[in-house]
Design an enzyme around this catalytic site. Structure first.
Site, PDB file in Angstrom:
ATOM      1  CG  HIS A 121      -2.041  -0.847   1.272  1.00  0.00           C
ATOM      2  ND1 HIS A 121      -1.938  -2.225   1.368  1.00  0.00           N
ATOM      3  CD2 HIS A 121      -3.373  -0.571   1.228  1.00  0.00           C
ATOM      4  CE1 HIS A 121      -3.148  -2.751   1.393  1.00  0.00           C
ATOM      5  NE2 HIS A 121      -4.043  -1.772   1.301  1.00  0.00           N
ATOM      6  CD  GLN A 270       8.081  25.111  -2.227  1.00  0.00           C
ATOM      7  OE1 GLN A 270       8.635  24.203  -2.850  1.00  0.00           O
ATOM      8  NE2 GLN A 270       7.278  25.975  -2.808  1.00  0.00           N
TER       9      GLN A 270
END
Length: 283
Positions: A121, A270
């Site tokens: 997953h 960022q």
């Protein structure tokens, strides 16, 4: 008398105007799909069939960029919070994703059989237990990669458990996970592809977590002190179980993949967040 009434009227207008100016306008509610992509679209994926190797798929439970050529997602993005966790049982209903465009090969529940790799997953089953439908959505094969069993069942499972532990402690976590490269080592040895060449086995598997105290207006609450965890592991059955030893920077993952992982944040923020290696606890 009229003069005093006029003055009173002007005074009343001034009060009403001041109240209106100071009123806090709540942030517009996000759709579930927007919630899963809050940090941005790392590869600029689009829901355009002419873009088959960077095909955007939006689901209430997660968002992803799918690669028809690789037969796996490039990346998957989702939000983990108390609201997403409940008592729904694991459904184990692995199946092809019917929402892929007509004519595309659809990886099926048996496509990994005998390969030596787990149906790994991206968005974990245990991150979506609010309802049976939410949990079932995590078993679509567009959410899977061929993952070395030890990587999936130990290293990655430990990181997934830690993510939910953070939520239990009063946090919410935004997660982006992906893979890149070609060729991994599973329980049957090394392989570059499976399913008769239709599914690429990634060489590396990465994940980025942005951790916030539970609250509102999440994107605006991310600042230079926000904890960001970046991990990049080999897709190997000899991988160490301690995910903390594989911590890296967001910058390094971006350099390896070409993605812009926190693109919704201001550029300067960022830069501050993406160059740091997390030093926080791992359990």
């Amino acid at each position: 008398m009229l003069k005093h009434s006029y003055r009173y009227f002007l005074f009343l207008l001034l009060i009403l105007s001041s109240c209106k100016d100071s009123e806090v306008i709540p942030e517009q509610s996000l759709t579930l799909e927007e919630e899963q992509l809050l940090l941005g679209n790392p590869s600029g994926a689009t829901a355009d069939e002419s873009n088959p190797n960077n095909y955007l798929m939006l689901k209430p439970q997660y968002a992803l960029s799918y690669s028809q050529e690789r037969g796996t997602p490039n990346w998957v993005s989702w939000h983990v919070s108390e609201d997403w966790l409940g008592t729904a049982e694991r459904q184990d209903d692995f199946r092809a994703d019917p929402s892929l465009p007509e004519g595309w090969y659809r990886v099926g529940s048996s496509s990994y059989r005998g390969s030596g790799f787990d149906r790994g997953h991206n968005t974990p089953s245990a991150d979506r237990t609010k309802s049976v439908a939410d949990n079932s959505a995590t078993f679509l094969m567009t959410n899977m990669i061929p993952q070395a069993p030890s990587n999936n069942q130990e290293t990655w499972a430990n990181l997934e458990d830690y993510t939910r532990d953070l939520v239990a402690e009063g946090n919410e976590v935004y997660v982006i996970m992906g893979s890149y490269g070609e060729g991994g080592t599973g329980s049957n040895g090394s392989a570059r592809t499976i399913d008769n060449g239709r599914v690429t086995v990634p060489n590396r598997i990465w994940k980025v977590l942005v951790v916030l105290p539970e609250g509102e207006n999440d994107l605006k609450r991310i600042d230079a002190d926000t904890r960001v965890i970046a991990v990049d592991t080999p897709n190997s059955n000899t991988v160490r179980s301690d995910w903390g030893t594989y911590r890296t920077t967001v910058d390094a993952i971006e350099s390896a993949t070409g993605y812009d992982l926190l693109s919704a944040l201001p550029t300067q923020l960022q830069k501050e967040l993406e160059g740091q290696v997390d030093q926080g606890p791992t359990q």
